[in-house]
Write a protein that holds these residues in place. Structure first.
Motif, PDB file in Angstrom:
ATOM      1  N   ILE A  94      48.229  94.460  42.931  1.00 22.18           N
ATOM      2  CA  ILE A  94      48.971  94.217  44.157  1.00 22.18           C
ATOM      3  C   ILE A  94      47.976  94.385  45.295  1.00 22.18           C
ATOM      4  CG2 ILE A  94      50.761  95.087  45.700  1.00 22.18           C
ATOM      5  CD1 ILE A  94      52.281  95.989  43.240  1.00 22.18           C
ATOM      6  N   LYS A  95      47.960  93.418  46.175  1.00 22.24           N
ATOM      7  CA  LYS A  95      47.129  93.493  47.372  1.00 22.24           C
ATOM      8  C   LYS A  95      48.046  93.626  48.573  1.00 22.24           C
ATOM      9  CE  LYS A  95      42.976  93.287  45.914  1.00 22.24           C
ATOM     10  NZ  LYS A  95      42.208  94.500  45.971  1.00 22.24           N
ATOM     11  N   ASP A 122      48.676  88.179  60.546  1.00 24.17           N
ATOM     12  CA  ASP A 122      48.031  86.954  60.079  1.00 24.17           C
ATOM     13  C   ASP A 122      46.511  87.145  60.012  1.00 24.17           C
ATOM     14  OD1 ASP A 122      48.490  84.233  59.211  1.00 24.17           O
ATOM     15  OD2 ASP A 122      47.454  83.626  61.040  1.00 24.17           O
ATOM     16  N   GLU A 123      45.965  87.824  60.995  1.00 24.02           N
ATOM     17  CA  GLU A 123      44.536  88.139  60.977  1.00 24.02           C
ATOM     18  C   GLU A 123      44.184  88.991  59.757  1.00 24.02           C
ATOM     19  OE1 GLU A 123      41.363  90.631  63.722  1.00 24.02           O
ATOM     20  OE2 GLU A 123      43.201  89.888  64.659  1.00 24.02           O
ATOM     21  N   ALA A 124      45.021  89.963  59.441  1.00 22.87           N
ATOM     22  CA  ALA A 124      44.782  90.810  58.272  1.00 22.87           C
ATOM     23  C   ALA A 124      44.878  90.002  56.979  1.00 22.87           C
ATOM     24  CB  ALA A 124      45.784  91.970  58.241  1.00 22.87           C
ATOM     25  N   ARG A 125      45.850  89.117  56.897  1.00 21.30           N
ATOM     26  CA  ARG A 125      46.026  88.300  55.690  1.00 21.30           C
ATOM     27  C   ARG A 125      44.792  87.463  55.381  1.00 21.30           C
ATOM     28  NH1 ARG A 125      51.857  85.876  57.237  1.00 21.30           N
ATOM     29  NH2 ARG A 125      53.165  87.414  56.232  1.00 21.30           N
ATOM     30  N   GLY A 128      38.975  90.158  55.409  1.00 17.50           N
ATOM     31  CA  GLY A 128      38.576  90.906  54.228  1.00 17.50           C
ATOM     32  C   GLY A 128      39.123  92.310  54.166  1.00 17.50           C
ATOM     33  N   SER A 129      39.617  92.834  55.283  1.00 19.34           N
ATOM     34  CA  SER A 129      40.094  94.209  55.346  1.00 19.34           C
ATOM     35  C   SER A 129      41.593  94.272  55.048  1.00 19.34           C
ATOM     36  CB  SER A 129      39.816  94.768  56.736  1.00 19.34           C
ATOM     37  OG  SER A 129      40.283  96.079  56.846  1.00 19.34           O
ATOM     38  N   ALA A 130      42.014  95.370  54.434  1.00 24.85           N
ATOM     39  CA  ALA A 130      43.433  95.542  54.147  1.00 24.85           C
ATOM     40  C   ALA A 130      44.218  95.886  55.400  1.00 24.85           C
ATOM     41  CB  ALA A 130      43.624  96.639  53.099  1.00 24.85           C
TER      42      ALA A 130
END
Length: 134
Positions: A94-95, A122-125, A128-130
């Protein structure tokens, strides 16, 4: 100084749909309930959680500073992605992606604020960062 922040957490719907095909609908329902309970347990009194139909959890953390927000969100991500929570096969995972926005006076109304929090998510999706905090 106590401030308010919001975070929107996304457990990818595609992941849940794939897990539902492999493990069944009951498994996914239990997994979402576990995630919901984990979120409730990680937050303080006065914090608010909402889940929409796209399996996005929105969290309003009151009286929080940026350090507390980051610490709480790091804990949430590590617990949700922990195989002990979800009992998945080694190849499945799970991500979680979280976009957090610190509340300030730059947003004229709650609609602008909601749009801004979804922009950060949306930027997080796509990054590369969670966790992305703005």
């Amino acid at each position: 100084t106590p401030i308010k922040s919001s975070a929107a957490s996304d457990v990818y719907k595609r992941q849940l749909e794939n897990m539902e095909k492999q493990y069944g609908a009951q498994y996914c329902d239990i997994l979402v309930a576990k995630i919901s309970n984990l979120l409730s347990g990680a937050l303080s009194d006065g914090d608010f959680i909402y889940r929409n139909e796209d399996d996005i959890f929105a969290i309003l953390m009151t009286n929080s500073n940026k350090d507390r927000v980051l610490k709480t969100l790091d804990y949430i991500v590590s617990k949700i992605e922990d195989p002990a929570l979800n009992n998945l096969d080694k190849d499945d995972e799970i991500k979680v992606k979280i976009g957090a926005l610190m509340l300030d006076d730059s947003h004229k109304n709650h609609y602008e604020y909601i749009d801004a929090i979804y922009d950060v998510l949306d930027e997080a999706r796509h990054g590369g960062s969670a966790i992305v905090v703005r």
